[in-house]
Design an enzyme around this catalytic site. Structure first.
Site, PDB file in Angstrom:
ATOM      1  N   SER A 247       5.608   7.142  -4.226  1.00 13.39           N
ATOM      2  CA  SER A 247       5.155   7.369  -2.862  1.00 13.39           C
ATOM      3  C   SER A 247       6.297   8.029  -2.094  1.00 13.39           C
ATOM      4  CB  SER A 247       4.793   6.014  -2.235  1.00 13.39           C
ATOM      5  OG  SER A 247       4.563   6.146  -0.856  1.00 13.39           O
TER       6      SER A 247
ATOM      7  N   LYS B 190       2.204  10.515  -4.327  1.00 15.02           N
ATOM      8  CA  LYS B 190       1.532  10.180  -3.059  1.00 15.02           C
ATOM      9  C   LYS B 190       2.421  10.680  -1.932  1.00 15.02           C
ATOM     10  CE  LYS B 190       1.138   5.774  -0.776  1.00 15.02           C
ATOM     11  NZ  LYS B 190       0.713   4.367  -0.954  1.00 15.02           N
TER      12      LYS B 190
ATOM     13  N   LYS C 134       3.028  10.902   2.214  1.00 17.93           N
ATOM     14  CA  LYS C 134       2.679  10.328   3.511  1.00 17.93           C
ATOM     15  C   LYS C 134       2.307  11.451   4.466  1.00 17.93           C
ATOM     16  CE  LYS C 134       3.566   5.961   2.640  1.00 17.93           C
ATOM     17  NZ  LYS C 134       2.561   4.870   2.795  1.00 17.93           N
TER      18      LYS C 134
ATOM     19  N   ASP D 269      -1.446   9.473   1.987  1.00 18.89           N
ATOM     20  CA  ASP D 269      -1.579   8.164   2.649  1.00 18.89           C
ATOM     21  C   ASP D 269      -1.246   8.326   4.127  1.00 18.89           C
ATOM     22  OD1 ASP D 269      -1.641   5.532   3.422  1.00 18.89           O
ATOM     23  OD2 ASP D 269      -0.036   4.854   2.081  1.00 18.89           O
TER      24      ASP D 269
ATOM     25  N   GLU E 282      -5.668   7.797   1.360  1.00 24.70           N
ATOM     26  CA  GLU E 282      -5.454   6.360   1.587  1.00 24.70           C
ATOM     27  C   GLU E 282      -5.398   6.047   3.077  1.00 24.70           C
ATOM     28  OE1 GLU E 282      -2.234   4.908  -0.825  1.00 24.70           O
ATOM     29  OE2 GLU E 282      -1.918   3.128   0.420  1.00 24.70           O
TER      30      GLU E 282
ATOM     31  N   ASP F 178      -6.105   0.398   1.981  1.00 30.65           N
ATOM     32  CA  ASP F 178      -4.871  -0.379   1.815  1.00 30.65           C
ATOM     33  C   ASP F 178      -4.863  -1.468   2.900  1.00 30.65           C
ATOM     34  OD1 ASP F 178      -2.255  -1.352   1.921  1.00 30.65           O
ATOM     35  OD2 ASP F 178      -1.264   0.580   1.934  1.00 30.65           O
TER      36      ASP F 178
ATOM     37  N   LYS G 267      -2.149  -4.825  -3.172  1.00 27.56           N
ATOM     38  CA  LYS G 267      -0.776  -5.331  -3.088  1.00 27.56           C
ATOM     39  C   LYS G 267      -0.879  -6.844  -3.039  1.00 27.56           C
ATOM     40  CE  LYS G 267       0.664  -1.362  -0.288  1.00 27.56           C
ATOM     41  NZ  LYS G 267       1.120  -0.895   1.044  1.00 27.56           N
TER      42      LYS G 267
ATOM     43  N   GLY H 246       2.681  -0.787  -3.442  1.00 26.65           N
ATOM     44  CA  GLY H 246       4.010  -1.385  -3.339  1.00 26.65           C
ATOM     45  C   GLY H 246       4.419  -1.531  -1.888  1.00 26.65           C
TER      46      GLY H 246
HETATM   47  O1  OSB Z   1       1.209   2.284   2.815  1.00 30.32           O
HETATM   48  O2  OSB Z   1       1.478   1.974   0.737  1.00 30.32           O
HETATM   49  C1  OSB Z   1       1.929   1.966   1.889  1.00 30.32           C
HETATM   50  C2  OSB Z   1       5.675   1.173   1.773  1.00 30.32           C
HETATM   51  C3  OSB Z   1       5.773   0.317   2.834  1.00 30.32           C
HETATM   52  C4  OSB Z   1       4.665   0.040   3.586  1.00 30.32           C
HETATM   53  C5  OSB Z   1       3.439   0.630   3.277  1.00 30.32           C
HETATM   54  C6  OSB Z   1       3.313   1.474   2.202  1.00 30.32           C
HETATM   55  C7  OSB Z   1       4.463   1.783   1.449  1.00 30.32           C
HETATM   56  C8  OSB Z   1       4.475   2.738   0.357  1.00 30.32           C
HETATM   57  C9  OSB Z   1       5.603   2.619  -0.644  1.00 30.32           C
HETATM   58  O3  OSB Z   1       3.707   3.656   0.262  1.00 30.32           O
HETATM   59  C10 OSB Z   1       5.185   2.105  -1.968  1.00 30.32           C
HETATM   60  C11 OSB Z   1       6.375   1.688  -2.809  1.00 30.32           C
HETATM   61  O4  OSB Z   1       6.969   2.551  -3.460  1.00 30.32           O
HETATM   62  O5  OSB Z   1       6.726   0.494  -2.802  1.00 30.32           O
HETATM   63 MG    MG Z   2      -0.719   2.663   2.022  1.00 29.87          MG
END
Ligand code: OSB
Ligand code: MG
Length: 366
Positions: free
Chosen positions: A135, A161, A163, A188, A213, A238, A262, A290
């Site tokens: 991500s 992924k 952001k 995402d 996402e 999510d 998660k 994660g």
């Molecule tokens: O939206 O999935 C998410 C990290 C912190 C809070 C929200 C998210 C995330 C990630 C990172 O996308 C995922 C990871 O590598 O742990």
């Molecule tokens: Mg997310």
């Protein structure tokens, strides 16, 4: 098994580089770690709550308070029949799933170790490596993003992924798509949009994304259903899915077709297993997300992601993607785009006690 002792602590662990999403920014993780003892064995758990309430209403500080005041009292000395009923003494505690999950998962580790069994085996997994992605946080500009993605692809990650947020979306993803035409790519939004952005969100359909996402509000299943009806690209939920009940409603409304699971967000592994079984039975897509976990929390994600029904690579990256040095040995590493659970009992990795001690800023022993 009787729970003989519990130790809660907070550690501070700086990320290798800041991680930015539409709703917030992480630089140093303030992580709660839990150690439980029983029958001469030990189990570890991690609370995934963030420093501020920009991802979920829970934070490191609310989780600390809920644990200290409501969840941990009454646990030491208690006889439990299994990890899923660790909160039988406190059935009245609502929500606060990240706080609960930290305890629940520590007890799963303890339970597995007491059976001399790897956690993945106790959960019903095969122990094989799980395909993983990465991500990528918001970058300063599109070139930096394209360059960063290239580096992760060289390391072997199987899915990227990205952001997004309003103004950093369609154009930016076009650049990425142009640079990597075949890349398994997704976006995402962490709830950065509303239905007023419908045209912009529909423009994402042209980018051949695996999924989008959490585009809309973190509790808004109805508008997600309205959006999904207008989009070709599947929506992945999510923030919206805090429990199996949320998922059942989302499925009924057709608010999305894929779940980012998660364990910390849904209260632990028992609820995660219910969600996994539901997705499998209903043909929903599923993958393990994660929360920038340390090597302890990551171990649970790796074990979970090996179960049947996980249809996409998870946000489970190697230790060095996050930390200068992880707090477990061995660290989590990538092998041809997969991460394998370790064969040892419980979570299979050993917390580095000396280092954890150095990083500790407060502790509590109920
Ligand atoms: O939206 O999935 C998410 C990290 C912190 C809070 C929200 C998210 C995330 C990630 C990172 O996308 C995922 C990871 O590598 O742990
Ligand atoms: Mg997310």
């Amino acid at each position: 098994m009787k729970i003989d002792a519990i130790e809660l602590r907070e550690i501070h662990l700086p990320l290798i580089e800041p991680f930015e999403i539409s709703s917030g920014r992480w630089e140093v993780r303030r992580v709660l770690l839990l150690r439980v003892e029983g029958e001469g064995f030990e189990g570890w758990g991690e609370c995934v709550a963030a420093e501020d309430p920009s991802y979920s209403p829970e934070t490191t500080d609310t989780a600390w308070a809920i644990l200290v005041r409501h969840l941990l009292p009454g646990l030491v000395g208690r006889e439990i029949m299994g990890p899923e009923e660790v909160f039988r003494h406190a059935p009245w505690v609502r929500g606060n799933r990240m706080a609960r999950a930290a305890v629940e998962m520590a007890v799963w580790d303890l339970w597995a170790r007491s059976l001399d069994m790897p956690l993945w085996e106790l959960l019903g997994g095969s122990g094989e490596g799980v395909p993983v992605g990465v991500s990528v946080g918001l970058q300063d500009d599109d070139d930096a993003l394209v360059e960063r993605i290239g580096r992760y692809l060289e390391e072997g990650y199987r899915r990227i992924k990205v952001k997004i947020k309003p103004g950093r979306d369609v154009e930016m993803l076009r650049q990425v798509r142009a640079a990597y035409p075949e890349l398994p790519l997704m976006a995402d939004a962490n709830s950065a949009y509303s239905l007023a952005d419908l045209e912009r969100l529909k423009a994402l359909d042209e980018l051949d994304l695996l999924m989008i996402e959490q585009p809309l509000g973190h509790e808004d299943l109805l508008d997600h259903a309205r959006l999904q009806a207008e989009l070709e690209t599947p929506i992945c939920l999510d923030e919206s899915i805090r429990s199996l009940d949320d998922l059942r409603l989302a499925h009924h409304l057709d608010s999305g077709r894929i779940v980012n699971l998660k364990p910390g967000r849904v209260g632990g592994l028992a609820e995660s297993l219910r969600i996994q079984r539901y997705c499998l039975a209903e043909g929903l897509g599923l993958w393990c997300g994660g929360m920038l976990e340390t090597g302890i929390g990551r171990a649970f994600n790796v074990a979970l992601a090996g179960l049947p029904g996980f249809t996409h690579p998870g946000d489970i990256s190697a230790s060095r993607r996050y930390w200068e040095r992880d707090i477990v040995t061995p660290e989590w590493t990538l092998d041809e785009g997969t991460i394998a659970p370790h064969p040892g009992p419980g979570i299979g990795v050993e917390p580095d006690r000396v280092r954890i001690e150095e990083l500790t800023v407060r502790r509590h022993t109920p």
